[in-house]
Every structure is written in C-alpha cells, then in structure tokens.
Design an enzyme around this catalytic site. Structure first.
Site: not given
Ligand code: ZN
Length: 531
Positions: A36, A75, A158-159, A285, A289, A331, A465
């Site tokens: 990620d 994401t 989860d996604r 990720d 962040h 991404h 992002h």
């Molecule tokens: Zn992501």
C-alpha cells in the site's frame, strides 16, 4: 536492523519442509502482493538497496513505469484494479467512500467494502462485504474454471482483502486492531495459532530499530508546529501497545506470517488445482501518512519489508512450491510539504469542500451543508436549485489559484474511456477511468500538482495521496518466478494488465472484450505467455 519476521514465521510454519522443485511448466501457486502506497518513486529510490525479497522481485520482470492509471488514487479503487483487469469505472469501486442518498439507512456515506443493507450498520461500523465489486477477480475466474483451485487472502486492511479476493475466497482475513479477523463465525485453527503468536508478540516491548547509514542520512526532525514533529521515529513500542504494532513494520511481518501459515496449513501450491494467495501489506501506507514517505521512518519500513518478504519467500522455497509472484501497489504518494520540496504546499482551507459548501450556502441562502463528501450535492438541496449550487461552487473553485480544473459529472460521463498509453492520458481521461454515474460525485475538483489536500497536519495524518498526478499514479509492477530471465522493462504498464498476464501464465482463458487490461508479454523461459 533486527529481523522482525523470523520468530513469527517459524512459529507459524514449523520446519522440515522439502526443497524439491516442482516439474510443472505452469506455476501451482500465484502469489499477488500489494504494498500500500509503494510509489514508483520509492521503488526506484530504494531499489539499489534492497537485498532480500524486493531484490529478488526487482531482478525478475520489473516494470518501474507501472500505472494505477485512473484519477481516484485511493486504496479501494487501486486494489480493485490489481486482480480484476479492470479500471475502477468497470469494477464499480470509484472511491474508498461515496454517497448514496437512497441508501436504506440514515448514514448515506457508503464504504466501498461494506453491505449498507445490514440493519444498524454505518459507514464506520459496517459488515465487510464484496457487494459493491461488480466484476470477478482472478481468483473467482480460477475457481469457476477449476473447482479444485483455492483462493486465500490476508491483508492489513479489509478493503484490500475484499478487492483482491473477490466474491468466492476460501479464506479472507484482515487486520482488526490487534489480530486478524474474518466475516462469519467459522474459526480456523491456522489463524488461531498465528493470532496467539501475535498476541504474545504485542505483549512484548520492542526496542528502537537502529537505522543503517542509508536511513540515518534521512534522519531530520520536521517541525509541524504545536510542538509536534516527524522524521526521527524508530518504531520502539511499549508492551501491549497494539496501536503502535498496527502502524509499523510489525504489521507487515504479522501479515506475512499469517499468509505463510495458510500456505503451510492448506498446502497451497500442492493441491489438485492452481491456487491463489493474495497479500495486502498495509504498513507502508500507514507510515507514509503518519511520517511522510521521505524520512527515516519510511526507510526503516522499506528495509524491514524487504527482509520480511525475503523470509516469506524462503518459507515457500523450503516447501518446494512452484510459485509465481506479482508485486505492485494500490497507489503512490506525496511527501509532506514541510520537508521542503520545491512547489509543495498544503491546501488552502478556503478551497476544501466544507468551506466552498458554506460559501455557496450563504450566497444562495440555502441550509448548510449544500455539498458533502467528494463534491456531492446534498439531498437537502431542492432539485430546482441543484444547478445553481453546482455553478456557484464551480465559479468559486475556478478562481482559486490551487485549483487546476473543475468538471461536472455530465462532462466526465460524456468522455470516452481512454485507450492510449497511461502516460498520455489527459486529466479527463484519468477521471473517466474511475467514474461511475451512480456512485461518483456531482463535481470532480482537481487541485494543482504538489498540493497536499490536508490543510493542517494532524496526528497520524500529515501526508497523503489521491490526486490525478503521476506521483500518486505511478507504481512498480514486478513479476518473478524461479528461472525468469531478468528484464528491466522501460515501457509503461498498467495494474489492469496484471490479471490477464497472470491468467496467461496459468493457462486460464479470459476474453479480451470482458476486461480493460492486456496481457504483458514477458521474456519467459521456456514457454512464452500471452498466447
Ligand atoms: Zn492505499
């Protein structure tokens, strides 16, 4: 640097596996890994310094000019492209969150990987579901072609798990605070064993990682005001601090340990059919962040990830599995402007949806908010006044120096899906590739390059992002299997090309008319793919 994954992997997989090579011409196990926010920029910068798992993959078929070609570089949309062969316009996953004012509940925000029809759910307290994914994944296609194929996914989010696994996974696990979880009540002794090892691991404090010279050179406190700074953290953690465990290299190590445990426990790659293991590694990720991708923290994260992936592949090797790997990202990302890169700035609070909404509401004497989410006209606006709201918002935004362009839903819908190479796509092409007439916002607002859409850095969220620009679109795409001739490919490729490429490697037929991506011709030995 300490070896984070070793103990967990050993606990999860045991020892004594054989080292024989399979003789099949086609891989028996496909391993699809998403890292990620692993931008092409990060890959290229760190590539010479990888020595383990990422080195192995970089020495296979490497496409450093890979693209998540669409505009919505988030994401959920990104993960939806990786194993479907489709842009978000076709997968239906056009954002992490969208609005549906007809939703059968008070909360009209819809999370991409939930089922909003479930009573009592909200977009924050939801039931994980594949409901919104409109297309099959590679795993779905494999299982349809051969019922003996098994599909397993383990992910930090989860996604990521839902969008890579698709509609019919055999096992689907994601990180939930302090352990891996799944939907439904059926337990798994495999997951129980690894979760128990993780619980023990969380209860033990960890010392600060010692940065090697490469990382030490990036050590610099970046002042964020209010006495806060980033740029000097080394991932030390107190005993029992699950939140800290969940936001650094240990999360990826745990994810790989769980994946390795399922490979061993289900004998993936040794079954009657070809199996698929999808892995979502989320820590990069979270580190991006929290600290921005340009500092010592990301350096420590990526070197840890390299080592842990190396340990994971060693486990597969010891088990004698004939496997093929693809690794990419959902991404890219942009560093925080306070690190001082030229032209970088935070978004003016006056150009946010909340500020524009209040200005429009006051100009038109309508109750606030008139705009919600990613530029949806609120259901409280009388239908006869919607166009006024949109025109006024567009006028205000177009005057703002940080705004590159504003597009209406109708303009994007009328634009043809792009078919050229992703580096040649216009902004409108990019928007079209992640547009859906039911789910997308009423306006698409594109800020200028290098604008971070976080007006004020907040704890845990200083960089991001999500833009249409190449720093968010470009990701590495790496293929590897034992014996692949090393090939550094300069031409562009897209993440939608991954599914048809993997399908061709395992001899699975996919009709070109059903998907957006195209099979990437790899220099493969002995057989050639894409036939
Ligand atoms: Zn992501």
């Amino acid at each position: 640097m300490k070896w984070i994954v070793a103990a967990l992997l050993l606990a999860a997989t045991g020892t004594g596996a054989c080292a024989k090579r399979a003789e099949s011409a086609r891989p028996r196990l496909v391993v699809a890994i998403s890292v990620d926010q692993f931008s092409a920029q990060l890959f290229n910068e760190y590539r010479p310094h990888f020595t383990a798992g990422l080195r192995r993959l970089a020495d296979g078929a490497a496409f450093p000019n890979g693209y998540q070609a669409h505009a919505a570089t988030e994401t959920c949309p990104g993960h939806s492209t990786i194993l479907t062969g489709d842009h978000p316009a076709r997968t239906g996953i056009i954002a992490n969150l969208w609005y549906d004012f007809a939703a059968p509940r008070p909360d009209k925000a819809i999370y991409c990987a939930e089922d909003e029809r479930i009573a009592g759910s909200t977009s924050l307290a939801y039931t994980v579901s594949d409901l919104h994914l409109r297309v099959p994944t590679l795993g779905d296609r494999m299982k349809k072609a051969d019922a003996a194929s098994r599909v397993v996914v383990v992910a930090g989010k989860d996604r990521a798990a839902v969008m890579m696994a698709g509609h019919h996974p055999d096992q689907r696990w994601w990180w939930k605070g302090s352990a891996f979880a799944q939907s439904g009540a059926t337990g798994s002794p495999i997951a129980d064993r690894v979760n128990a090892a993780i619980t023990r691991s969380i209860s033990t404090p960890t010392e600060a990682l010692v940065p090697p010279p490469l990382c030490a050179a990036k050590e610099k406190a970046i002042d964020l005001g209010g006495g806060r700074s980033v740029g000097t953290f080394h991932f030390q953690r107190a005993a029992g601090d699950a939140a800290a465990y969940s936001s650094g290299p240990e999360l990826d190590a745990a994810t790989l340990a769980m994946a390795a445990a399922f490979v061993q426990g289900m004998k993936l790659g040794h079954g009657k059919g070809t199996d698929l293991l999808a892995i979502g590694l989320s820590a990069t990720d979270l580190v991006g962040h929290r600290y921005g991708p340009g500092g010592v923290e990301m350096c420590l994260q990526l070197l840890s990830l390299d080592r842990d992936l190396g340990g994971f592949f060693d486990v597969l090797d010891r088990m004698g599995i004939d496997y093929a790997v693809v690794l990419t990202a959902d991404h890219g990302g942009l560093d925080l402007p306070e690190r001082g890169q030229p032209g970088a700035a935070r978004l003016d609070p006056a150009a946010t949806v909340a500020a524009i909404s209040s200005q429009v509401a006051s100009t038109l004497s309508l109750p606030s908010p008139v705009l919600v989410g990613d530029w949806y006209v609120n259901a409280t606006v009388p239908p006869a006044r919607r166009n006024e709201v949109l025109a006024t918002a567009r006028q205000l935004l177009s005057r703002h120096p940080q705004v590159e362009g504003v597009y209406t839903k109708e303009e994007i819908a009328a634009h043809a899906m792009p078919t050229s190479r992703p580096e040649d796509w216009s902004v409108l092409d990019r928007l079209r590739a992640s547009f859906d007439s039911q789910r997308s916002g009423d306006l698409a607002v594109v800020y200028k390059p290098n604008v971070t859409p976080i007006p004020k850095p907040i704890a845990g969220y200083v960089a991001t992002h999500g833009s249409v620009w190449d720093y968010d679109r470009k990701v590495p795409i790496l293929f590897w299997w034992r014996g692949i001739p090393p090939q550094d490919r300069r031409e562009s490729a897209m993440t939608v090309d991954i599914m048809p490429t993997l399908a061709s490697l395992i001899g699975l037929k996919v009709r070109q008319s059903e998907i957006d991506g195209h099979c990437l011709q790899l220099k493969a030995s002995p057989a050639s793919n894409c036939r």
